[in-house]
Write a protein that holds these residues in place. Sequence first.
Motif, PDB file in Angstrom:
ATOM      1  N   ASP A 156       0.857  -1.178   0.000  1.00 17.72           N
ATOM      2  CA  ASP A 156       0.000   0.000   0.000  1.00 17.72           C
ATOM      3  C   ASP A 156       0.899   1.236   0.000  1.00 17.72           C
ATOM      4  O   ASP A 156       1.951   1.241   0.658  1.00 17.72           O
ATOM      5  CB  ASP A 156      -0.889  -0.027   1.249  1.00 17.72           C
ATOM      6  CG  ASP A 156      -1.671   1.245   1.433  1.00 17.72           C
ATOM      7  OD1 ASP A 156      -2.762   1.363   0.842  1.00 17.72           O
ATOM      8  OD2 ASP A 156      -1.184   2.134   2.171  1.00 17.72           O
TER       9      ASP A 156
ATOM     10  N   PHE B 125      -1.944   4.170  11.281  1.00 21.22           N
ATOM     11  CA  PHE B 125      -2.022   3.221  10.172  1.00 21.22           C
ATOM     12  C   PHE B 125      -2.391   1.825  10.680  1.00 21.22           C
ATOM     13  O   PHE B 125      -3.182   1.113  10.049  1.00 21.22           O
ATOM     14  CB  PHE B 125      -0.691   3.173   9.421  1.00 21.22           C
ATOM     15  CG  PHE B 125      -0.684   2.217   8.268  1.00 21.22           C
ATOM     16  CD1 PHE B 125      -1.346   2.531   7.094  1.00 21.22           C
ATOM     17  CD2 PHE B 125      -0.042   0.993   8.361  1.00 21.22           C
ATOM     18  CE1 PHE B 125      -1.365   1.647   6.019  1.00 21.22           C
ATOM     19  CE2 PHE B 125      -0.049   0.093   7.303  1.00 21.22           C
ATOM     20  CZ  PHE B 125      -0.719   0.430   6.119  1.00 21.22           C
TER      21      PHE B 125
ATOM     22  N   GLN C  26       5.492   4.121   2.372  1.00 16.20           N
ATOM     23  CA  GLN C  26       6.093   5.378   2.830  1.00 16.20           C
ATOM     24  C   GLN C  26       6.510   5.274   4.298  1.00 16.20           C
ATOM     25  O   GLN C  26       7.612   5.676   4.675  1.00 16.20           O
ATOM     26  CB  GLN C  26       5.103   6.522   2.636  1.00 16.20           C
ATOM     27  CG  GLN C  26       5.663   7.902   2.978  1.00 16.20           C
ATOM     28  CD  GLN C  26       6.517   8.478   1.868  1.00 16.20           C
ATOM     29  OE1 GLN C  26       6.957   7.751   0.987  1.00 16.20           O
ATOM     30  NE2 GLN C  26       6.763   9.768   1.911  1.00 16.20           N
ATOM     31  N   LEU C  27       5.651   4.718   5.129  1.00 17.20           N
ATOM     32  CA  LEU C  27       5.967   4.562   6.543  1.00 17.20           C
ATOM     33  C   LEU C  27       7.156   3.625   6.749  1.00 17.20           C
ATOM     34  O   LEU C  27       7.999   3.856   7.619  1.00 17.20           O
ATOM     35  CB  LEU C  27       4.744   4.034   7.296  1.00 17.20           C
ATOM     36  CG  LEU C  27       3.581   5.016   7.463  1.00 17.20           C
ATOM     37  CD1 LEU C  27       2.364   4.296   8.026  1.00 17.20           C
ATOM     38  CD2 LEU C  27       3.987   6.179   8.359  1.00 17.20           C
TER      39      LEU C  27
ATOM     40  N   LYS D  82       2.130   8.208  13.478  1.00 16.29           N
ATOM     41  CA  LYS D  82       1.664   7.819  12.142  1.00 16.29           C
ATOM     42  C   LYS D  82       1.508   6.299  12.045  1.00 16.29           C
ATOM     43  O   LYS D  82       0.561   5.796  11.430  1.00 16.29           O
ATOM     44  CB  LYS D  82       2.638   8.319  11.084  1.00 16.29           C
ATOM     45  CG  LYS D  82       2.759   9.830  11.028  1.00 16.29           C
ATOM     46  CD  LYS D  82       3.852  10.259  10.069  1.00 16.29           C
ATOM     47  CE  LYS D  82       4.019  11.787  10.090  1.00 16.29           C
ATOM     48  NZ  LYS D  82       5.130  12.228   9.227  1.00 16.29           N
TER      49      LYS D  82
ATOM     50  N   GLU E 278       0.758   4.180   1.430  1.00 19.56           N
ATOM     51  CA  GLU E 278       1.010   4.726   2.778  1.00 19.56           C
ATOM     52  C   GLU E 278       1.914   3.798   3.579  1.00 19.56           C
ATOM     53  O   GLU E 278       2.832   4.254   4.266  1.00 19.56           O
ATOM     54  CB  GLU E 278      -0.309   4.927   3.522  1.00 19.56           C
ATOM     55  CG  GLU E 278      -0.126   5.562   4.895  1.00 19.56           C
ATOM     56  CD  GLU E 278      -1.418   5.749   5.649  1.00 19.56           C
ATOM     57  OE1 GLU E 278      -1.386   6.278   6.780  1.00 19.56           O
ATOM     58  OE2 GLU E 278      -2.486   5.359   5.122  1.00 19.56           O
TER      59      GLU E 278
END
Length: 234
Positions: A41, A213, A46-47, A209, A43
């Motif tokens: 995914d 998530f 990125q995390l 964050k 996001e």
Amino acid sequence: MGVKKDGDRFFFVHQDKHDSNSPIIECLIDGVSAPFAIINDPEANQLARWQLITKELEFVESQLIIALDRISGCKEAVSLDRSDREGVILKSLIDSAIIGYIKCFNQTKGRRVKLEVRSLFPTKNEFTYRKLHTSLKDLRDSYIAHAGVSNSEASQMVAVLDSGRRARVNNEVVVAHSAFILPGKVLITDFLGLVRYVLSKHSCSLQEKLNAFCKKVIENPKKFNVEAVFNKRG
């Protein structure tokens, strides 16, 4: 369930042990195999890249702790010569720590994320840390990564009269002298404090964050294609 850090209880086995980008083939929790699924995914990706920075800073912290411990154990000044094992180890630890730390502030094709100086040192209260950060960047740029001018290295030609071991025998010689020195213990200690400060601020921000998530995934596992894993509860 919450977001956990790998390396403590969690360990992932890759298909190719020499390639960290090879597929994960097993997840171990406290040494016991556990069901898992990769979350593919935007996001999530990125995390995960931000977590690379966390791990890099943790490596830097460990390198500096080991270096300071070894320096404290030295009764005499460490001679940085290729034949001096302790000097080689210390130089490698400190050089690597500086490279790893500054690396976190550079954006590249691999990570595509980086720390921002203005975000970490926004006020006058962080001036000392910001000044130290700048000096470390200069040290990395001028000495470690490039052959610039630095207090950490120098070279000179020296004329020497070598009397030798035999009486009344003198030899005029010229020696090409090169010197490598370690940053002082105070600088290394301050560097460790800076790394811990940056790591703390970055980790706190990232953890918020990650928690958000994690909540999304648990509330809607089907969306992230992990329902098969969560349904395997013992």
